[in-house]
Design a protein around this motif. Structure first.
Motif, short mmCIF file in Angstrom:
data_model
loop_
_atom_site.label_atom_id
_atom_site.label_comp_id
_atom_site.label_asym_id
_atom_site.label_seq_id
_atom_site.Cartn_x
_atom_site.Cartn_y
_atom_site.Cartn_z
N MET A 167 0.84 -1.20 0.00
CA MET A 167 0.00 0.00 0.00
C MET A 167 0.87 1.24 0.00
SD MET A 167 -1.07 -0.21 4.04
CE MET A 167 -0.96 -2.00 4.08
N GLY A 168 0.25 2.39 -0.06
CA GLY A 168 0.99 3.63 0.01
C GLY A 168 0.16 4.80 -0.48
N THR A 169 0.86 5.85 -0.88
CA THR A 169 0.22 7.13 -1.19
C THR A 169 0.89 7.74 -2.42
OG1 THR A 169 -0.13 7.46 1.18
CG2 THR A 169 -0.36 9.40 -0.23
N ARG A 170 0.09 8.45 -3.17
CA ARG A 170 0.68 9.28 -4.23
C ARG A 170 0.04 10.65 -4.12
NH1 ARG A 170 -1.95 11.13 -9.41
NH2 ARG A 170 -4.06 10.30 -9.32
N ASP A 171 0.80 11.66 -4.56
CA ASP A 171 0.20 12.99 -4.61
C ASP A 171 0.65 13.70 -5.87
OD1 ASP A 171 2.54 14.70 -4.23
OD2 ASP A 171 2.46 14.24 -2.10
N ARG A 172 -0.07 14.75 -6.19
CA ARG A 172 0.22 15.65 -7.31
C ARG A 172 0.12 17.06 -6.78
NH1 ARG A 172 1.35 17.06 -10.83
NH2 ARG A 172 -0.12 17.34 -12.54
N SER A 173 1.13 17.85 -7.04
CA SER A 173 1.05 19.26 -6.65
C SER A 173 1.58 20.12 -7.77
CB SER A 173 1.83 19.52 -5.35
OG SER A 173 3.22 19.28 -5.53
N TRP A 174 1.07 21.34 -7.84
CA TRP A 174 1.49 22.27 -8.89
C TRP A 174 1.23 23.69 -8.43
CZ3 TRP A 174 -2.62 18.97 -8.98
CH2 TRP A 174 -3.90 19.54 -9.03
N GLY A 175 2.11 24.58 -8.86
CA GLY A 175 2.00 25.98 -8.47
C GLY A 175 3.37 26.57 -8.27
N VAL A 176 3.55 27.31 -7.18
CA VAL A 176 4.79 28.03 -6.93
C VAL A 176 5.32 27.65 -5.56
CG1 VAL A 176 5.83 30.31 -6.58
CG2 VAL A 176 4.14 29.97 -8.41
N ARG A 177 6.58 27.21 -5.52
CA ARG A 177 7.32 27.07 -4.29
C ARG A 177 8.81 27.13 -4.63
NH1 ARG A 177 5.82 20.88 -2.47
NH2 ARG A 177 7.12 19.73 -3.94
N PRO A 178 9.70 27.31 -3.65
CA PRO A 178 11.12 27.51 -3.99
C PRO A 178 11.69 26.31 -4.75
CG PRO A 178 10.71 28.14 -1.73
CD PRO A 178 9.46 27.46 -2.20
N VAL A 179 12.20 26.54 -5.95
CA VAL A 179 12.85 25.51 -6.76
C VAL A 179 14.06 26.14 -7.43
CG1 VAL A 179 10.79 24.12 -7.16
CG2 VAL A 179 11.32 25.96 -8.74
N GLY A 180 14.96 25.30 -7.90
CA GLY A 180 16.14 25.80 -8.57
C GLY A 180 17.11 26.45 -7.61
N SER A 181 17.95 27.33 -8.12
CA SER A 181 18.96 27.99 -7.30
C SER A 181 18.31 28.85 -6.23
CB SER A 181 19.86 28.85 -8.18
OG SER A 181 20.53 28.06 -9.15
N ARG A 182 18.98 28.94 -5.09
CA ARG A 182 18.44 29.68 -3.95
C ARG A 182 18.32 31.17 -4.25
NH1 ARG A 182 21.07 29.27 2.02
NH2 ARG A 182 19.55 27.60 2.22
N ASP A 183 17.26 31.79 -3.72
CA ASP A 183 17.06 33.24 -3.79
C ASP A 183 17.91 33.87 -2.69
OD1 ASP A 183 16.23 35.83 -3.90
OD2 ASP A 183 14.10 35.41 -3.64
N GLU A 184 18.92 34.63 -3.09
CA GLU A 184 19.85 35.22 -2.13
C GLU A 184 19.38 36.57 -1.58
OE1 GLU A 184 22.27 33.64 -0.91
OE2 GLU A 184 22.42 31.96 -2.33
N GLN A 185 18.30 37.10 -2.12
CA GLN A 185 17.78 38.38 -1.63
C GLN A 185 17.30 38.23 -0.19
OE1 GLN A 185 17.74 41.23 -3.28
NE2 GLN A 185 16.61 42.47 -1.82
N PRO A 186 17.81 39.01 0.77
CA PRO A 186 17.38 38.87 2.17
C PRO A 186 15.91 39.26 2.34
CG PRO A 186 18.79 40.80 1.90
CD PRO A 186 18.85 40.05 0.60
N HIS A 187 15.28 38.65 3.34
CA HIS A 187 13.87 38.92 3.60
C HIS A 187 13.65 40.28 4.25
CE1 HIS A 187 12.12 35.01 2.51
NE2 HIS A 187 13.23 34.49 2.97
N GLY A 188 14.64 40.78 4.97
CA GLY A 188 14.49 42.08 5.63
C GLY A 188 14.67 41.96 7.13
N THR A 189 14.90 43.07 7.78
CA THR A 189 15.15 43.10 9.22
C THR A 189 13.94 42.58 9.99
OG1 THR A 189 16.59 45.01 8.92
CG2 THR A 189 15.78 44.58 11.15
N GLY A 190 14.20 41.66 10.93
CA GLY A 190 13.15 41.17 11.80
C GLY A 190 12.31 40.05 11.23
N VAL A 191 12.53 39.67 9.98
CA VAL A 191 11.77 38.58 9.37
C VAL A 191 12.54 37.28 9.58
CG1 VAL A 191 10.78 37.64 7.25
CG2 VAL A 191 10.75 40.11 7.65
#
Length: 361
Positions: A167-191
């Motif tokens: 038995m087990g599970t399968r899923d499908r997802s689609w949309g936007v989430r972090p992929v590929g090379s990392r985003d180096e832009q900082p989130h900002g002070t206090g985040v």
């Protein structure tokens, strides 16, 4: 403009050809599978991701034998054709949409042909939208389905059929989430970025039980749902409810020691005890892997095998934080079942006393 095979199907989501998925470079489209025998043995998993704006497709297949996790990784240039569901030695076939799919592997020492058949109509989880400070971190949809497997898996010439009742599970997802090379832009002070995830797809004799929760570093739950799916149920027969998980950490790790899940069932509150009997490292499927993380560009086609002993995986290394634990499940109303407890905690998480980015329990 680029016309591809998908343009002859009613799949368009924008005024452009299917090859273009809006404008966000982090758009992805993904398949995931896991499976195991009724006692948790013979655990295997597979995944495939397509990243239209990165021009990358990647896939992974993993199987655990005798305490060793064998992983096959593959990545290629997408070439715009999103209906080409093969990456090197790993291929996915859709036999009957929303019901039956097949995974075929023909790699270096790792081969498989396994067919998944759903137990009920897939559930649609609430849309995942999460921001860290002003930045959209995730915005995607996911469907999940429990089922049974038939077929075989071969590792270094030793072929084993899927045990009866696998038995087990399968899923499908689609949309936007972090992929590929990392985003180096900082989130900002206090985040302070933080991510908490638990997911428990569970199998009982005549039904499936699903629970998941996403929370931020403070413990605020921004996405959660529980569903009970009787075998053979269509979308109208899925029982939508809520749940609450209590799961202490194994000391010195970010892995759950065990879990107590309470859900509001159709016949009143139900308590489910989750007892782990094994461990699968999600980096075998690319999750948090330094080299094989999702959407990274490796070239026209690169295939690599990776084997590691599960006892040698350091729980203090961030690429080992993300785990799935095969679990024996006991319900106070519906007897015994089996499932998986997936957990990932990145950064601080106040409810468990994790104050620093890499604190351990």
């Amino acid at each position: 403009m680029v016309l591809t095979k998908g343009d002859d199907y009613p799949l368009h989501q924008t005024p452009e050809p299917v090859a273009y998925a809006g404008t966000d470079r982090n758009f992805y489209d993904r398949y995931f599978f896991n499976g195991y025998a009724g006692d948790g043995s013979g655990f295997f998993a597979a995944a495939m991701g397509i990243y239209p704006h990165l021009n990358v497709a990647d896939a992974h297949f993993c199987v655990i034998r005798d305490g060793v996790q064998h992983n096959l990784h593959a990545s290629r240039e997408l070439g715009m054709e999103r209906l080409d569901m093969q990456v090197g030695p790993i291929r996915i076939e859709i036999i009957e949409p929303l019901q039956k799919l097949r995974v075929i592997v023909d790699g270096d020492g790792i081969k498989a042909e396994i067919t998944f058949t759903g137990r009920a109509f897939p559930i649609e989880e609430p849309r995942f939208i999460h921001r860290i400070g002003p930045r959209t971190f995730m915005d995607y949809t996911r469907m999940t389905q429990n089922g049974h497997y038939t077929g075989w898996i071969e590792v270094d010439g030793v072929r084993m059929d899927c045990a009866p009742g696998t038995m087990g599970t399968r899923d499908r997802s689609w949309g936007v989430r972090p992929v590929g090379s990392r985003d180096e832009q900082p989130h900002g002070t206090g985040v302070v970025p933080g991510f908490f995830w638990q997911w428990t797809p569970l199998n009982f004799a005549d039904r499936s039980v699903f629970f998941h929760v996403n929370a931020d570093a403070r413990g605020h739950q921004w996405n959660t749902r529980a569903v009970i799916a009787p075998d053979g149920a269509g979308p109208e027969a899925l029982f939508d409810t809520e749940g609450e998980m209590a799961a202490p950490l194994t000391p010195g790790t970010r892995w759950p020691r065990d879990g107590v899940l309470i859900i509001a069932g159709p016949d009143g509150p139900e308590t489910l005890m989750l007892t782990p009997v094994g461990r699968f490292q999600m980096r075998g499927l690319g999750y948090t892997s330094p080299k094989w993380n999702h959407g990274l560009y490796h070239g026209p086609l690169v295939v690599e095998r990776e084997d590691f002993g599960l006892e040698q995986c350091s729980p203090g290394s961030m690429d080992n934080y993300h785990v799935q634990l095969p679990c024996k499940v006991t319900s106070d109303k519906h007897g015994e079942g089996f499932g998986v407890f997936e957990q990932l905690i990145i950064g601080p998480y106040a409810p468990m006393g994790l104050k620093e980015f890499m604190d351990l329990g």
